[in-house]
Design a protein around this motif. Structure first.
Motif, short mmCIF file in Angstrom:
data_model
loop_
_atom_site.label_atom_id
_atom_site.label_comp_id
_atom_site.label_asym_id
_atom_site.label_seq_id
_atom_site.Cartn_x
_atom_site.Cartn_y
_atom_site.Cartn_z
N GLY A 40 0.85 -1.19 0.00
CA GLY A 40 0.00 0.00 0.00
C GLY A 40 0.88 1.24 0.00
O GLY A 40 1.75 1.39 -0.85
N ASP A 41 0.70 2.11 0.99
CA ASP A 41 1.51 3.32 1.12
C ASP A 41 2.63 3.17 2.14
O ASP A 41 3.19 4.17 2.60
N ASP A 42 2.94 1.95 2.52
CA ASP A 42 4.04 1.68 3.45
C ASP A 42 5.19 1.04 2.68
O ASP A 42 4.99 0.07 1.95
N LEU A 43 6.38 1.60 2.84
CA LEU A 43 7.56 1.01 2.26
C LEU A 43 8.30 0.29 3.39
O LEU A 43 8.78 0.92 4.32
N ASN A 44 8.32 -1.02 3.32
CA ASN A 44 9.01 -1.83 4.33
C ASN A 44 10.42 -2.10 3.85
O ASN A 44 10.64 -2.38 2.67
N PHE A 45 11.38 -1.99 4.77
CA PHE A 45 12.77 -2.23 4.42
C PHE A 45 13.43 -3.11 5.48
O PHE A 45 13.03 -3.14 6.62
N ARG A 46 14.44 -3.83 5.03
CA ARG A 46 15.18 -4.71 5.92
C ARG A 46 16.58 -4.92 5.37
O ARG A 46 16.79 -4.90 4.16
N GLY A 47 17.49 -5.06 6.29
CA GLY A 47 18.88 -5.29 5.93
C GLY A 47 19.63 -5.79 7.14
O GLY A 47 19.03 -6.10 8.17
N GLY A 49 20.93 -5.86 10.35
CA GLY A 49 20.81 -5.09 11.58
C GLY A 49 19.71 -4.05 11.63
O GLY A 49 19.64 -3.27 12.57
N VAL A 50 18.84 -4.01 10.62
CA VAL A 50 17.76 -3.03 10.63
C VAL A 50 16.52 -3.62 9.95
O VAL A 50 16.61 -4.37 8.99
N ASP A 51 15.37 -3.26 10.52
CA ASP A 51 14.08 -3.70 9.99
C ASP A 51 13.11 -2.56 10.24
O ASP A 51 12.95 -2.14 11.39
N GLY A 52 12.49 -2.00 9.18
CA GLY A 52 11.65 -0.85 9.42
C GLY A 52 10.64 -0.56 8.34
O GLY A 52 10.43 -1.36 7.42
N CYS A 53 10.03 0.62 8.45
CA CYS A 53 8.95 1.02 7.56
C CYS A 53 8.93 2.54 7.42
O CYS A 53 9.17 3.27 8.38
N ILE A 54 8.64 3.00 6.20
CA ILE A 54 8.34 4.41 5.96
C ILE A 54 6.87 4.44 5.56
O ILE A 54 6.49 3.93 4.49
N ALA A 55 6.03 4.97 6.45
CA ALA A 55 4.59 5.04 6.20
C ALA A 55 4.26 6.42 5.64
O ALA A 55 4.57 7.44 6.25
N LEU A 56 3.63 6.42 4.47
CA LEU A 56 3.28 7.65 3.78
C LEU A 56 1.83 8.00 4.05
O LEU A 56 0.93 7.20 3.77
#
Length: 91
Positions: A40-47, A49-56
């Motif tokens: 949807g309008d959430d960009l989920n990212f992972r790498g 040592g990091v796991d996150g989201c940019i919610a628009l």
């Protein structure tokens, strides 16, 4: 686990904001090997040592991330870089 939670106002049209978030994700991927996908309008990212989201949202972005043990030592600089990029792209 240390976390990051940043709210950032913006006044971009939805398509422009989404395009800017996509550009940020592509740079993260190229620079740090971060994988990402849209839900949807959430960009989920992972790498590593990091796991996150940019919610628009219509007038705000929210960046949330969980940092692993090694990345937690860099929480301050990571937050500062996120804020700098958001100011550059969305102000």
């Amino acid at each position: 686990m240390p976390s990051i939670d940043i709210h950032h106002a913006h006044s971009l049209a939805h398509d422009d904001a989404r395009r800017a978030v996509q550009e940020v994700a592509e740079k993260l991927s190229d620079r740090f090997g971060v994988e990402y996908d849209w839900a949807g309008d959430d960009l989920n990212f992972r790498g590593a040592g990091v796991d996150g989201c940019i919610a628009l949202a219509p007038s705000e972005l929210r960046v949330t991330a969980q940092l692993g043990f090694l990345m937690s030592a860099f929480k301050g600089p990571i937050e500062n870089e996120i804020r700098r990029v958001l100011d550059e792209r969305f102000s």
